[in-house]
Write an enzyme that holds these catalytic residues in place. Sequence first.
Site, short mmCIF file in Angstrom:
data_model
loop_
_atom_site.label_atom_id
_atom_site.label_comp_id
_atom_site.label_asym_id
_atom_site.label_seq_id
_atom_site.Cartn_x
_atom_site.Cartn_y
_atom_site.Cartn_z
N CYS A 35 0.81 -1.23 0.00
CA CYS A 35 0.00 0.00 0.00
C CYS A 35 0.84 1.27 0.00
O CYS A 35 0.32 2.36 -0.29
CB CYS A 35 -0.95 -0.01 1.19
SG CYS A 35 -2.04 -1.44 1.25
N HIS B 274 -3.68 7.18 2.46
CA HIS B 274 -4.01 5.81 2.08
C HIS B 274 -5.36 5.38 2.65
O HIS B 274 -5.63 5.52 3.85
CB HIS B 274 -2.90 4.87 2.58
CG HIS B 274 -3.25 3.42 2.46
ND1 HIS B 274 -3.75 2.87 1.30
CD2 HIS B 274 -3.18 2.40 3.36
CE1 HIS B 274 -3.97 1.57 1.49
NE2 HIS B 274 -3.64 1.28 2.74
N ASN C 217 -10.29 -0.88 0.43
CA ASN C 217 -8.83 -0.72 0.40
C ASN C 217 -8.31 -1.35 -0.89
O ASN C 217 -8.36 -2.57 -1.06
CB ASN C 217 -8.22 -1.41 1.62
CG ASN C 217 -6.70 -1.28 1.67
OD1 ASN C 217 -6.07 -0.84 0.71
ND2 ASN C 217 -6.10 -1.69 2.78
#
Length: 344
Positions: free
Chosen positions: A131, A268, A298
């Site tokens: 990520c 994020h 996500n």
Amino acid sequence: MTTQTVVRPSIVETTGLKIPVTIQGAGFAVPSQIITNDELSEKFNTTDQWIQEKTGIKERRYLEEGRTTSDLCIEASLEAIAKAGIQPGDLDAIIITTTTPDQCLPSTAMIIKDALGANRAMPIDLNQAACAGGIYSILIGSHLLQNEHMNNVLVIGAEILSRIMDPTDRSTSVFFGDAAGAVVLQKTSEGYGLLAWDVDSKLNDAVKIVGGGATPLPEGETLESGQYIKMNGREVWNVATEAIPSSIRNVVKKANLTIEDIDHFLIHQANVNIVRAALDELQVPEDKTTFTVHEYANTGSATLFSVLYKALQEQRINEGDTIVFSAIGAGFLWGSLCLKYINN
């Protein structure tokens, strides 16, 4: 009474880069297949209310059968290239950051290069930044642009996380989705573009995929189960809520700015509560950020590109605005970028 002029450090002092670099052109792509919380509730012992309270997620996208990572990357890249006002043949490098490449070999960046017709682009695959890949790939691309022979670097963040989730595991199935985002990096005017960067890391196996490498599978794992992502949510929360605000403070300080000077924070999209915890720690109002986790979940290394794309589409980022990007990924790797936006 005399007034003193504040002299800010040059970009060379704050970034180590002699040539300023900015984002020029952004693209984004998601699959058409929508998976709602109600659909997952039928499969797992959970509810739409529980998922939204714990994560903020309302739905996510899963890539259709017969399509793969590079398909979404090509779609997002073509949009970014067009918005940057260039042709695929103008690209000097293509960097893709993903934990779900098309396959181990050949290179997914090579597949994208071939499909785009970017004949002279250097292909680079960044496969283990997870990520945090958006931060690392933009930083690497900015360094490539210090070369006098490079002018256009395509950076892509993409994940098909639906393909590496244990279908029986609620703790991962509710969190993840599929998407791809892309930007073109170009050289720009002094005083604009990347102002500062901050990265750090600490080895931790709270998020892991144990198969697919040279290490033998642990006892009890199979070739199939070893490919699934495993996550300790509590540990992710503890590290992320400390690392993200700390890194943001570091990068803002390196840019010789204050938190109040930042116009927009792109963070994020792991979990809406992690983003909110970071904003609360920094005393930043929510109207200074953008969310995509509600609609896409996500999407790993694609999330930073998703929030940038949405903020630009909604004209929440304007010429001359100062932006901070921040992300943390499995490993753990984390970091932040501070950028003064300009549309060349």
